[in-house]
Enzyme design. Structure first.
Site, PDB file in Angstrom:
ATOM      1  CG  HIS A 271       0.233  49.561 -26.508  1.00  0.00           C
ATOM      2  ND1 HIS A 271       0.585  50.737 -27.167  1.00  0.00           N
ATOM      3  CD2 HIS A 271       0.346  49.984 -24.969  1.00  0.00           C
ATOM      4  CE1 HIS A 271       0.941  51.573 -26.404  1.00  0.00           C
ATOM      5  NE2 HIS A 271       0.585  51.197 -25.128  1.00  0.00           N
TER       6      HIS A 271
ATOM      7  CD  GLU B  67       2.478  42.759 -35.354  1.00  0.00           C
ATOM      8  OE1 GLU B  67       2.900  42.526 -36.426  1.00  0.00           O
ATOM      9  OE2 GLU B  67       3.241  42.369 -34.321  1.00  0.00           O
TER      10      GLU B  67
ATOM     11  CB  ALA C 178      -4.537  58.616 -28.132  1.00  0.00           C
TER      12      ALA C 178
END
Ligand SMILES: Nc1c(NC[C@H](O)[C@H](O)[C@H](O)CO)[nH]c(=O)[nH]c1=O
Ligand SMILES: CC(=O)[C@@H](O)COP(=O)(O)O
Length: 145
Positions: A78, A75, A44
């Site tokens: 990001h 996790e 994306a």
């Protein structure tokens, strides 16, 4: 200049989800007697730049652009950057560069949420993004921008 030719920019991070969203978008485009091309990118985060490349770098003229992708939280932080920056950049293309953009980048917690939104028989967000681009292209034409 084609007034009804659209560019689908699809992130292939999750191929199966991307395929479903692209089909939803194509059905919406064709239901409006418009045409399209497809351009794939890894994720994306690359969608906005690919759109800008296509907008400035080719002789072709696109009435609008459809961003399709799926971002699923992992996790780390990001996820926040991928979601936030892709959305921000798409808005910049729309507002600063007058590009008719439909944002079909899903930002979800898990695959279940992703499929609920990608599935053409459920929320069909690929079609929603295409219809948004179609509407924005019509507004561009109406306002001559
Ligand atoms: N985690 C996801 C990503 N991450 C990859 C980025 O979009 C980008 O390709 C990478 O940082 C290299 O520049 N992309 C998605 O589309 N979906 C995800 O869930
Ligand atoms: C949303 C993403 O970029 C995702 O792949 C990151 O996963 P992680 O935070 O576990 O590295």
């Amino acid at each position: 200049m084609s007034l009804n030719h659209y560019l689908i920019v699809e992130a292939r991070f999750y191929d199966d989800l991307a395929d479903e969203m692209v089909q939803g978008a194509i059905e919406a485009i064709e239901a409006n007697n418009a045409t399209y091309e497809r351009l794939s990118v890894p994720g994306a985060l690359e969608i906005p730049a690919a759109m800008k490349f296509a907008d400035v770098g080719t002789a072709k003229v696109y009435a609008g652009y459809i961003a399709l992708g799926v971002v699923i939280r992992g996790e780390t932080s990001h996820y926040d950057y991928v979601c936030g920056e892709s959305a921000r950049a798409l808005q910049e293309l729309a507002i600063t560069h007058n590009m008719a953009v439909g944002n079909g980048i899903l930002t979800v917690e898990d695959h279940e949420q992703a499929w609920a939104r990608a599935d053409r028989k459920r929320k069909n967000k690929g079609a929603d993004a295409a219809n948004a681009a179609l509407r924005m292209a019509a507004l561009k034409s109406e306002f001559k921008v």
